[in-house]
Motif scaffolding. Structure first.
Motif, PDB file in Angstrom:
ATOM      1  N   LEU A  47      -7.835  31.147  73.741  1.00  0.00           N
ATOM      2  CA  LEU A  47      -6.925  30.001  73.674  1.00  0.00           C
ATOM      3  C   LEU A  47      -5.803  29.945  74.932  1.00  0.00           C
ATOM      4  O   LEU A  47      -5.312  29.183  75.253  1.00  0.00           O
ATOM      5  CB  LEU A  47      -5.985  30.106  72.262  1.00  0.00           C
ATOM      6  N   ASN A  48      -5.773  31.031  75.490  1.00  0.00           N
ATOM      7  CA  ASN A  48      -4.987  31.465  76.823  1.00  0.00           C
ATOM      8  C   ASN A  48      -3.582  30.980  76.408  1.00  0.00           C
ATOM      9  O   ASN A  48      -2.762  30.057  77.029  1.00  0.00           O
ATOM     10  CB  ASN A  48      -5.396  30.601  77.764  1.00  0.00           C
ATOM     11  N   ILE A  49      -3.153  31.653  75.342  1.00  0.00           N
ATOM     12  CA  ILE A  49      -1.512  31.328  74.721  1.00  0.00           C
ATOM     13  C   ILE A  49      -0.690  31.993  75.864  1.00  0.00           C
ATOM     14  O   ILE A  49      -0.830  33.057  76.189  1.00  0.00           O
ATOM     15  CB  ILE A  49      -1.563  31.570  73.317  1.00  0.00           C
ATOM     16  N   ASP A  50       0.720  31.593  75.710  1.00  0.00           N
ATOM     17  CA  ASP A  50       1.584  32.264  76.299  1.00  0.00           C
ATOM     18  C   ASP A  50       2.334  33.120  75.299  1.00  0.00           C
ATOM     19  O   ASP A  50       2.372  32.999  74.200  1.00  0.00           O
ATOM     20  CB  ASP A  50       2.818  31.369  76.635  1.00  0.00           C
ATOM     21  N   MET A  51       2.694  34.360  75.802  1.00  0.00           N
ATOM     22  CA  MET A  51       3.194  35.424  74.917  1.00  0.00           C
ATOM     23  C   MET A  51       4.544  35.124  74.644  1.00  0.00           C
ATOM     24  O   MET A  51       5.601  34.674  75.392  1.00  0.00           O
ATOM     25  CB  MET A  51       3.219  36.831  75.904  1.00  0.00           C
ATOM     26  N   ILE A  52       5.013  35.323  73.381  1.00  0.00           N
ATOM     27  CA  ILE A  52       6.176  35.046  72.803  1.00  0.00           C
ATOM     28  C   ILE A  52       7.209  36.409  72.960  1.00  0.00           C
ATOM     29  O   ILE A  52       6.707  37.162  72.714  1.00  0.00           O
ATOM     30  CB  ILE A  52       5.986  34.691  71.495  1.00  0.00           C
ATOM     31  N   THR A  53       8.304  36.049  73.609  1.00  0.00           N
ATOM     32  CA  THR A  53       9.186  37.335  73.939  1.00  0.00           C
ATOM     33  C   THR A  53      10.377  37.054  72.994  1.00  0.00           C
ATOM     34  O   THR A  53      11.280  37.966  73.161  1.00  0.00           O
ATOM     35  CB  THR A  53       9.519  37.406  75.422  1.00  0.00           C
ATOM     36  N   ASN A  54      10.537  36.317  72.365  1.00  0.00           N
ATOM     37  CA  ASN A  54      11.734  35.839  71.174  1.00  0.00           C
ATOM     38  C   ASN A  54      11.221  36.528  69.902  1.00  0.00           C
ATOM     39  O   ASN A  54       9.849  36.715  69.665  1.00  0.00           O
ATOM     40  CB  ASN A  54      12.195  34.476  71.425  1.00  0.00           C
ATOM     41  N   PRO A  55      12.032  36.745  68.983  1.00  0.00           N
ATOM     42  CA  PRO A  55      11.735  36.928  67.586  1.00  0.00           C
ATOM     43  C   PRO A  55      10.678  36.062  66.957  1.00  0.00           C
ATOM     44  O   PRO A  55      10.899  34.923  67.310  1.00  0.00           O
ATOM     45  CB  PRO A  55      13.185  36.798  66.784  1.00  0.00           C
ATOM     46  N   LEU A  99      -3.129  41.167  67.627  1.00  0.00           N
ATOM     47  CA  LEU A  99      -2.187  40.295  68.731  1.00  0.00           C
ATOM     48  C   LEU A  99      -1.164  41.000  69.664  1.00  0.00           C
ATOM     49  O   LEU A  99      -0.565  40.124  70.193  1.00  0.00           O
ATOM     50  CB  LEU A  99      -1.655  39.105  67.835  1.00  0.00           C
ATOM     51  N   ASN A 100      -1.071  42.249  69.368  1.00  0.00           N
ATOM     52  CA  ASN A 100      -0.146  42.922  70.150  1.00  0.00           C
ATOM     53  C   ASN A 100      -0.272  42.733  71.730  1.00  0.00           C
ATOM     54  O   ASN A 100      -1.561  42.859  72.116  1.00  0.00           O
ATOM     55  CB  ASN A 100       0.046  44.346  69.822  1.00  0.00           C
ATOM     56  N   GLY A 101       0.367  42.471  72.345  1.00  0.00           N
ATOM     57  CA  GLY A 101       0.190  42.086  74.129  1.00  0.00           C
ATOM     58  C   GLY A 101      -0.599  40.758  74.132  1.00  0.00           C
ATOM     59  O   GLY A 101      -0.807  40.702  75.440  1.00  0.00           O
ATOM     60  N   ILE A 102      -0.826  39.952  73.346  1.00  0.00           N
ATOM     61  CA  ILE A 102      -1.623  38.688  73.619  1.00  0.00           C
ATOM     62  C   ILE A 102      -0.672  37.609  73.270  1.00  0.00           C
ATOM     63  O   ILE A 102      -0.168  36.930  73.892  1.00  0.00           O
ATOM     64  CB  ILE A 102      -2.984  38.735  72.762  1.00  0.00           C
ATOM     65  N   ALA A 103      -0.075  37.578  71.868  1.00  0.00           N
ATOM     66  CA  ALA A 103       0.705  36.602  71.161  1.00  0.00           C
ATOM     67  C   ALA A 103       2.202  36.861  71.358  1.00  0.00           C
ATOM     68  O   ALA A 103       3.009  36.158  71.516  1.00  0.00           O
ATOM     69  CB  ALA A 103       0.429  36.318  69.963  1.00  0.00           C
ATOM     70  N   TRP A 104       2.425  38.273  71.396  1.00  0.00           N
ATOM     71  CA  TRP A 104       3.712  38.853  71.376  1.00  0.00           C
ATOM     72  C   TRP A 104       3.662  40.201  72.140  1.00  0.00           C
ATOM     73  O   TRP A 104       2.818  40.934  72.039  1.00  0.00           O
ATOM     74  CB  TRP A 104       4.397  38.995  69.977  1.00  0.00           C
ATOM     75  N   THR A 128      -9.308  33.235  58.384  1.00  0.00           N
ATOM     76  CA  THR A 128      -7.938  33.469  58.374  1.00  0.00           C
ATOM     77  C   THR A 128      -7.414  32.407  59.481  1.00  0.00           C
ATOM     78  O   THR A 128      -7.833  32.154  60.465  1.00  0.00           O
ATOM     79  CB  THR A 128      -7.901  35.005  59.230  1.00  0.00           C
ATOM     80  N   GLU A 129      -6.335  31.874  58.717  1.00  0.00           N
ATOM     81  CA  GLU A 129      -5.380  30.674  59.654  1.00  0.00           C
ATOM     82  C   GLU A 129      -4.249  31.476  59.922  1.00  0.00           C
ATOM     83  O   GLU A 129      -3.303  31.906  59.047  1.00  0.00           O
ATOM     84  CB  GLU A 129      -5.220  29.689  58.766  1.00  0.00           C
ATOM     85  N   ILE A 130      -3.825  31.494  61.195  1.00  0.00           N
ATOM     86  CA  ILE A 130      -2.711  32.005  61.849  1.00  0.00           C
ATOM     87  C   ILE A 130      -1.766  31.111  62.556  1.00  0.00           C
ATOM     88  O   ILE A 130      -2.373  30.461  63.282  1.00  0.00           O
ATOM     89  CB  ILE A 130      -3.065  33.345  62.785  1.00  0.00           C
ATOM     90  N   GLU A 131      -0.439  31.216  62.210  1.00  0.00           N
ATOM     91  CA  GLU A 131       0.400  30.382  62.787  1.00  0.00           C
ATOM     92  C   GLU A 131       1.805  31.204  63.119  1.00  0.00           C
ATOM     93  O   GLU A 131       2.317  32.059  62.318  1.00  0.00           O
ATOM     94  CB  GLU A 131       0.913  29.123  61.908  1.00  0.00           C
ATOM     95  N   ALA A 132       1.913  31.219  64.536  1.00  0.00           N
ATOM     96  CA  ALA A 132       3.369  31.899  64.823  1.00  0.00           C
ATOM     97  C   ALA A 132       4.172  31.101  65.804  1.00  0.00           C
ATOM     98  O   ALA A 132       3.594  29.930  66.503  1.00  0.00           O
ATOM     99  CB  ALA A 132       2.785  33.144  65.724  1.00  0.00           C
ATOM    100  N   TYR A 133       5.495  31.041  65.466  1.00  0.00           N
ATOM    101  CA  TYR A 133       6.379  30.541  66.523  1.00  0.00           C
ATOM    102  C   TYR A 133       7.716  31.140  66.450  1.00  0.00           C
ATOM    103  O   TYR A 133       7.962  32.147  65.582  1.00  0.00           O
ATOM    104  CB  TYR A 133       6.604  28.938  65.725  1.00  0.00           C
TER     105      TYR A 133
END
Length: 133
Positions: A47-55, A99-104, A128-133
């Motif tokens: 998915l080439n997602i941007d890493m989240i750096t906030n909570p 998802l460590n190092g990929i999504a956050w 598995t359905e995953i949602e992060a924001y």
């Protein structure tokens, strides 16, 4: 917002196993856990997602294969709650580690979690359905 689905039966984080060869003691993870985590990681990387750096707030729905005893005509055709093993915290841990190092940057950034276990709808596929924001 990151949102994606991982096909296949969810697998919990397994316990580390130890072995001994003479004086040497080693450890490893069960291959089911390792394979599931690599599948989650691969789909997230595609998915080439941007890493989240906030909570981070994470919502996860785990869908398991529906047992035949819940496939009768009188049973609900939609998803139904799955109150049996595996434990939901071990399922979440597998996803968080994958998802460590990929999504956050680190799963220590996760400050809110919503997770549910379901049996699939009749004719549905495990996922598995995953949602992060």
């Amino acid at each position: 917002v990151i949102k994606f689905t991982v096909p296949g039966n969810p697998v919990p984080q397994g316990r580390q196993r130890f072995f001994r060869r003479g004086k040497f003691v080693g450890n490893y993870q069960p291959h089911e856990s390792r394979d599931y985590k690599s599948k989650v990681e691969m789909i997230a990387r595609q998915l080439n997602i941007d890493m989240i750096t906030n909570p981070v707030t994470v919502k996860i729905d785990f869908y398991f294969i529906r047992p035949k005893k819940f496939c009768r005509k009188k049973d609900n055709a939609g998803r139904i709650a799955c109150p049996v093993r595996p434990d939901i915290d071990n399922l979440c841990k597998a996803v968080f580690d994958a998802l460590n190092g990929i999504a956050w940057r680190d799963d220590g950034l996760i400050w809110s979690v919503g997770a549910r276990k379901w049996y699939c709808e009749i004719g549905g596929k495990p996922r598995t359905e995953i949602e992060a924001y």
